[in-house]
Design a protein around this motif. Structure first.
Motif, mmCIF file in Angstrom:
data_model
loop_
_atom_site.group_PDB
_atom_site.id
_atom_site.type_symbol
_atom_site.label_atom_id
_atom_site.label_comp_id
_atom_site.label_asym_id
_atom_site.label_seq_id
_atom_site.Cartn_x
_atom_site.Cartn_y
_atom_site.Cartn_z
ATOM 1 N N CYS A 1 -23.932 24.984 -23.133
ATOM 2 C CA CYS A 1 -22.405 24.337 -21.170
ATOM 3 C C CYS A 1 -21.084 24.362 -21.893
ATOM 4 N N PRO A 2 -20.374 25.064 -20.628
ATOM 5 C CA PRO A 2 -18.879 25.056 -20.866
ATOM 6 C C PRO A 2 -18.867 23.658 -20.324
ATOM 7 N N SER A 3 -19.688 23.372 -19.264
ATOM 8 C CA SER A 3 -19.209 22.058 -18.289
ATOM 9 C C SER A 3 -19.436 20.825 -19.232
ATOM 10 N N ASP A 4 -20.551 20.990 -19.503
ATOM 11 C CA ASP A 4 -20.400 19.462 -20.872
ATOM 12 C C ASP A 4 -20.236 19.787 -21.831
ATOM 13 N N GLU A 5 -19.515 20.838 -23.043
ATOM 14 C CA GLU A 5 -18.872 21.157 -23.750
ATOM 15 C C GLU A 5 -20.204 21.435 -25.017
ATOM 16 N N THR A 6 -21.313 21.722 -24.435
ATOM 17 C CA THR A 6 -22.107 21.078 -26.309
ATOM 18 C C THR A 6 -23.558 22.271 -26.032
ATOM 19 N N PHE A 7 -23.727 22.533 -27.227
ATOM 20 C CA PHE A 7 -25.155 23.763 -26.944
ATOM 21 C C PHE A 7 -25.827 22.621 -26.315
ATOM 22 N N VAL A 8 -27.296 23.752 -26.287
ATOM 23 C CA VAL A 8 -28.232 22.812 -25.066
ATOM 24 C C VAL A 8 -29.642 23.421 -25.942
ATOM 25 N N PRO A 9 -29.856 22.160 -26.639
ATOM 26 C CA PRO A 9 -31.493 22.057 -27.038
ATOM 27 C C PRO A 9 -32.515 24.086 -26.222
ATOM 28 N N GLY B 1 -32.751 35.129 -13.680
ATOM 29 C CA GLY B 1 -32.416 35.745 -15.584
ATOM 30 C C GLY B 1 -31.276 34.754 -15.756
ATOM 31 N N ARG B 2 -30.475 34.226 -14.840
ATOM 32 C CA ARG B 2 -29.118 32.865 -15.691
ATOM 33 C C ARG B 2 -29.933 32.106 -16.624
ATOM 34 N N PRO B 3 -29.327 31.960 -17.416
ATOM 35 C CA PRO B 3 -29.956 30.271 -18.119
ATOM 36 C C PRO B 3 -29.024 28.945 -17.454
ATOM 37 N N ILE B 4 -30.084 28.114 -17.158
ATOM 38 C CA ILE B 4 -28.932 26.789 -16.973
ATOM 39 C C ILE B 4 -29.965 25.933 -17.764
ATOM 40 N N ASP B 5 -28.891 25.064 -18.025
ATOM 41 C CA ASP B 5 -29.478 23.892 -18.684
ATOM 42 C C ASP B 5 -30.764 22.456 -17.376
ATOM 43 N N ASP B 6 -30.838 21.984 -17.423
ATOM 44 C CA ASP B 6 -31.658 20.945 -16.465
ATOM 45 C C ASP B 6 -30.692 19.642 -15.272
ATOM 46 N N ASN C 1 -35.499 23.449 -25.195
ATOM 47 C CA ASN C 1 -36.305 23.121 -24.866
ATOM 48 C C ASN C 1 -35.620 22.341 -22.448
ATOM 49 N N ARG C 2 -34.305 22.503 -23.225
ATOM 50 C CA ARG C 2 -33.665 21.459 -21.869
ATOM 51 C C ARG C 2 -33.014 23.707 -21.641
ATOM 52 N N VAL C 3 -33.355 24.781 -21.369
ATOM 53 C CA VAL C 3 -33.169 25.769 -21.007
ATOM 54 C C VAL C 3 -33.858 26.139 -20.363
ATOM 55 N N VAL C 4 -33.860 26.601 -18.531
ATOM 56 C CA VAL C 4 -34.425 27.374 -18.062
ATOM 57 C C VAL C 4 -33.726 28.326 -17.363
ATOM 58 N N PHE C 5 -33.952 29.524 -16.799
ATOM 59 C CA PHE C 5 -33.729 30.219 -15.990
ATOM 60 C C PHE C 5 -34.389 30.826 -15.220
ATOM 61 N N THR C 6 -32.834 30.943 -13.689
ATOM 62 C CA THR C 6 -33.255 30.940 -12.804
ATOM 63 C C THR C 6 -33.645 32.455 -12.592
ATOM 64 N N GLU C 7 -33.918 32.556 -10.891
ATOM 65 C CA GLU C 7 -35.505 33.803 -10.778
ATOM 66 C C GLU C 7 -33.827 34.726 -10.851
#
Ligand code: MSP
Length: 545
Positions: A140-148, A158-163, A150-156
């Motif tokens: 996640c560039p916005s938080d400068e962190t890798f996201v586990p 197909g883009r990955p986003i965090d919660d 279980n916190r990755v969701v996909f938009t309609e």
């Protein structure tokens, strides 16, 4: 023994260093104000002791490397360094305008910081805490962190986003990794035994994060601490491996070592840090990553972490990416720096978020600073009441409740314990609770003043009435003296104004003790300083909706 004395009489507080991808908003100012209030409070306390002059450190600064800042500079077609210079200066100017007691402002693009990061990396490496690996995961560039996972969701689409809705990028690359898992048990023990994070709900949250498991694996495992320089140019290179750039959070956390002179100053100016102020969004990095890095480097851990909640605007977290920020500079133009500082510290609680509301801010600063403490000061200094324009110190009548009424007993009782109450609340950054007590004392003092109607007594004249006015002023001025000291961490400039106007020689927290008003021998009556501003806080006059 002497060494012990010197190091005890010291205090070091830090703020997080601020990303320069955008201009400061009141959430950023808030982290810095908490640290400044703690700094002043601890300084006043240290000055109460006899002995060597305390050594004090208050560091802040700007976090300038990483993908987030480099993307922001590209978006404005600016060279990274120039972009950082411009935005770092905005934070510096903000803190200057609010007259914060900063003793060091560190920028992660400074040479002294690069040297500290390189030395720290080498130390971790020499201690066997770093290994090379192929890493894949969502970043996640916005938080400068890798996201586990279980916190990755996909938009309609197909883009990955965090919660939280932030866009994620899939990375698969060769990285250096840090063996965080080696320190998990030790960090857990530290959090459980020392309860280092306040309020305690954040200590519990840190423990829960560390204990969380996903697919039977710890959610926080070993962490990637570098990226290929080909993909991330804007950062500090790994020592002896130009092909890798150090992870921005490792780089940023080392700022706390840079400001104490690491690696060159021996011994360090102060270590460990007495208090690290952070916002709840960066708890993981300070409660888990940072202690793990320090453990791996065989260094002591911070003594206290104060974690604060967020400022919201219309119930949504204030943040540049959402575009719902309040600019502290223009807000200070409107309600003054003292007013804004007061409101932020008066209303916020560490344990829960607060909603910023300009109208409430105007009403509150007018009520508390102009109508409550400001009014009491002008009443005590008004020529129509204080006809001799002196600051009287000792009572004429030994039983003031008989001359000034039964409410004086409540006031003196409250004043007698005010400094201790504030001490208890301020030491855990619960400033609002101290201010509740202070404002209650001042309101009561104004009620007593009003009920005694000294303006009528002046007109009636006579020895008895003059003595009553004298004693009323003695008590009210003692109330102002005590309140101005305990308010110094909150509104230092206003406290200084009161000291100047009434000629108080306050230097320390212990001066906020209630004195025996029947015999103040050390002071003789002195004149009010009429050269200093008669109005403590000018009412904010604006059309309120
Ligand atoms: N650069 C990192 C910190 C690195 S420290 C080794 C960072 N920077 S930040 O600019 O995003 O945030 C700095 C501080 O501002 C944090 O304490 C954060 O919690 C605080 N705030 C940012 N937005 C906030 C609010 N809306 N409300 C209150 N404080 C908030 O994180």
């Amino acid at each position: 023994m002497l060494k012990q004395l010197v190091s005890n009489a010291s205090y070091a507080v830090t703020t997080p260093i601020f990303y320069v991808n955008s201009s400061p908003h009141i959430g950023h100012l808030h982290s810095a104000l908490i640290a400044d209030a703690l700094f002043i409070f601890n300084k006043l306390k240290l000055l109460s002791r006899t002995g060597p002059v305390p050594k004090l450190l208050f560091s802040t600064g700007t976090d300038e490397h990483g993908i987030k800042v480099s993307m922001a500079s590209q978006a404005q077609s600016q060279d990274c360094r120039q972009f950082c210079d411009i935005n770092s200066a905005k934070f510096r100017h903000l803190f200057e305008r609010f007259e914060l007691n900063i003793t060091d402002f560190v920028r992660t693009t400074e040479d002294r910081h690069r040297r500290a990061v390189e030395a720290f990396w080498t130390r971790l490496d020499n201690n066997g805490a770093i290994f090379k690996s192929n890493y894949s995961g969502y970043y996640c560039p916005s938080d400068e962190t890798f996201v586990p996972p279980n916190r990755v969701v996909f938009t309609e689409d197909g883009r990955p986003i965090d919660d939280s809705g932030n866009s994620l990028e899939m990375y698969e690359e060769d990285n250096y990794m840090f063996k965080l898992s080696d320190y998990r048990d030790e960090i857990l023990r530290w959090l459980r035994l020392s309860k280092v994070i306040l309020p305690s709900r954040f200590n519990d949250e840190a423990i829960a994060m560390l204990c969380e498991r996903v697919n039977n694996q710890p959610a926080i495992g070993d962490i990637s601490i570098s990226r290929p320089s080909s993909r991330l140019k804007w950062g500090i290179r790994v020592p002896n491996d130009e092909s890798q750039t150090i992870y921005v959070w490792l780089d940023a956390l080392v700022n706390y070592l840079t400001v104490v002179g690491y690696p060159n100053t021996v011994p360090l100016v102060r270590w460990p840090i007495d208090c690290q102020v952070i916002g709840k969004d960066i708890l993981k990095f300070h409660a888990i990553y940072w202690p793990a890095f320090l453990m791996a480097a065989n260094m002591n851990l911070p003594k206290r972490i104060i974690c604060h909640s967020h400022w919201l605007l219309n119930s949504t977290k204030m943040s540049k990416s959402r575009g719902n920020v309040i600019d502290p500079m223009s807000e200070a133009d409107s309600i003054s720096p003292d007013g804004l500082r007061y409101y932020l510290l008066r209303v916020s609680t560490s344990h829960s978020d607060s909603d910023y509301n300009h109208t409430t801010a105007v009403r509150m600063v007018n009520a508390d600073l102009a109508d409550n403490i400001g009014n009491l000061l002008s009443r005590c200094c008004a020529k129509a009441i204080n006809t001799t324009q002196i600051v009287p110190t000792s009572l004429k009548c030994s039983n003031i409740s008989s001359t000034l009424g039964p409410k004086t007993e409540e006031l003196t009782l409250r004043l007698a314990i005010l400094a201790d109450e504030c001490d208890q609340h301020y030491s855990v950054a619960n400033f609002y609770r101290g201010l509740d007590q202070i404002m209650a004392c001042l309101r009561l003092a104004n009620v007593i003043f009003h009920e005694k109607q000294p303006w009528v007594l002046v007109k009636e004249g006579g020895h008895r009435n003059n003595s009553t006015i004298h004693d009323l002023l003695v008590l009210m001025i003692e109330c102002l003296r005590i309140c101005s000291i305990v308010m110094e961490p909150i509104v230092p400039r206003l406290s200084q104004k009161i000291y100047k106007k009434l000629g108080f020689q306050n230097t320390s927290w212990s001066d906020a003790k209630m004195r025996d008003l029947n015999r103040i021998e050390s002071e003789s009556d002195r004149s009010i300083n009429n050269e200093s501003d008669a109005i403590l806080f000018r009412r904010i006059r604006e059309q309120l909706k």
